[in-house]
Enzyme design. Structure first.
Site, short mmCIF file in Angstrom:
data_model
loop_
_atom_site.label_atom_id
_atom_site.label_comp_id
_atom_site.label_asym_id
_atom_site.label_seq_id
_atom_site.Cartn_x
_atom_site.Cartn_y
_atom_site.Cartn_z
N ASP A 99 4.04 -4.43 -2.03
CA ASP A 99 3.12 -3.87 -3.03
C ASP A 99 2.38 -5.02 -3.70
O ASP A 99 2.95 -6.05 -4.04
CB ASP A 99 3.92 -3.06 -4.06
CG ASP A 99 3.02 -2.14 -4.88
OD1 ASP A 99 3.15 -0.91 -4.76
OD2 ASP A 99 2.19 -2.66 -5.66
N HIS A 152 3.35 7.55 0.79
CA HIS A 152 4.04 6.26 0.88
C HIS A 152 5.39 6.34 0.18
O HIS A 152 5.54 7.03 -0.82
CB HIS A 152 3.20 5.12 0.30
CG HIS A 152 2.63 5.41 -1.06
ND1 HIS A 152 1.53 6.22 -1.25
CD2 HIS A 152 3.02 5.02 -2.29
CE1 HIS A 152 1.27 6.30 -2.54
NE2 HIS A 152 2.16 5.59 -3.20
P1 AMP Z 1 1.49 5.29 -6.20
O1 AMP Z 1 1.11 5.00 -7.63
O2 AMP Z 1 2.84 5.90 -6.02
O3 AMP Z 1 0.38 6.04 -5.50
O4 AMP Z 1 1.61 3.87 -5.51
C1 AMP Z 1 0.51 3.16 -5.03
C2 AMP Z 1 0.93 1.72 -4.95
O5 AMP Z 1 0.02 1.04 -4.11
C3 AMP Z 1 0.93 0.99 -6.30
O6 AMP Z 1 2.24 0.50 -6.56
C4 AMP Z 1 -0.08 -0.14 -6.08
O7 AMP Z 1 0.31 -1.34 -6.72
C5 AMP Z 1 -0.09 -0.27 -4.57
N1 AMP Z 1 -1.29 -0.82 -3.97
C6 AMP Z 1 -2.58 -0.45 -4.23
N2 AMP Z 1 -3.42 -1.16 -3.45
C7 AMP Z 1 -2.65 -1.98 -2.69
C8 AMP Z 1 -2.93 -2.96 -1.69
N3 AMP Z 1 -4.18 -3.24 -1.30
N4 AMP Z 1 -1.90 -3.62 -1.12
C9 AMP Z 1 -0.61 -3.34 -1.49
N5 AMP Z 1 -0.29 -2.43 -2.42
C10 AMP Z 1 -1.29 -1.76 -3.02
#
Ligand code: AMP
Length: 113
Positions: free
Chosen positions: A31, A99
């Site tokens: 993440d 995810h």
């Molecule tokens: P959620 O809030 O459960 O939808 O989780 C989405 C997650 O994706 C969050 O923890 C973000 O920090 C993560 N995230 C968003 N963009 C990226 C990226 N480009 N690479 C890795 N993690 C990401």
């Protein structure tokens, strides 16, 4: 459009990720804003928006994601860890490509916020 998310772009190789595991059905990467020393996301290659859109045809895939989460936790040296699947904006989902969060490496409080 299904698949038109930042995770869709990662799967298509359009933007980079810090990959920790990959196979024909899923990808796991760190993440970008970790909430713990270990914070990995396991995502299906199939662009399912959330568990609300998963169907019985996805049963094996959903099981596979959890087994990969366990594999990643072991790979990261975690004995106690948490999986989180946020479903819907009010539950904290910000990326609408299913995810599984794998979180560990520190003490985790309960209940979650
Ligand atoms: P959620 O809030 O459960 O939808 O989780 C989405 C997650 O994706 C969050 O923890 C973000 O920090 C993560 N995230 C968003 N963009 C990226 C990226 N480009 N690479 C890795 N993690 C990401």
């Amino acid at each position: 459009m299904a698949g038109d998310t930042i995770f869709g772009r990662i799967l298509r190789g359009e933007i980079p990720c810090d990959e920790v595991y990959s196979d024909d059905r899923c990808l796991a990467f760190r993440d970008v804003a970790p909430q713990a020393p270990v914070h990995v996301l396991v995502i299906p290659r199939k662009p399912i928006e959330s568990l609300n859109q998963a169907g019985s045809e996805d049963e094996a895939l959903l099981g596979h994601l959890l087994l990969v989460a366990s594999k990643v936790a072991k790979q990261e040296g975690l004995e106690a860890w948490r999986t989180v699947i946020n479903t819907g904006a009010e539950a904290g989902q910000t990326v609408f490509h299913l995810h599984v969060h794998v979180i560990g490496g520190r003490e985790l409080g309960w209940p979650p916020g």
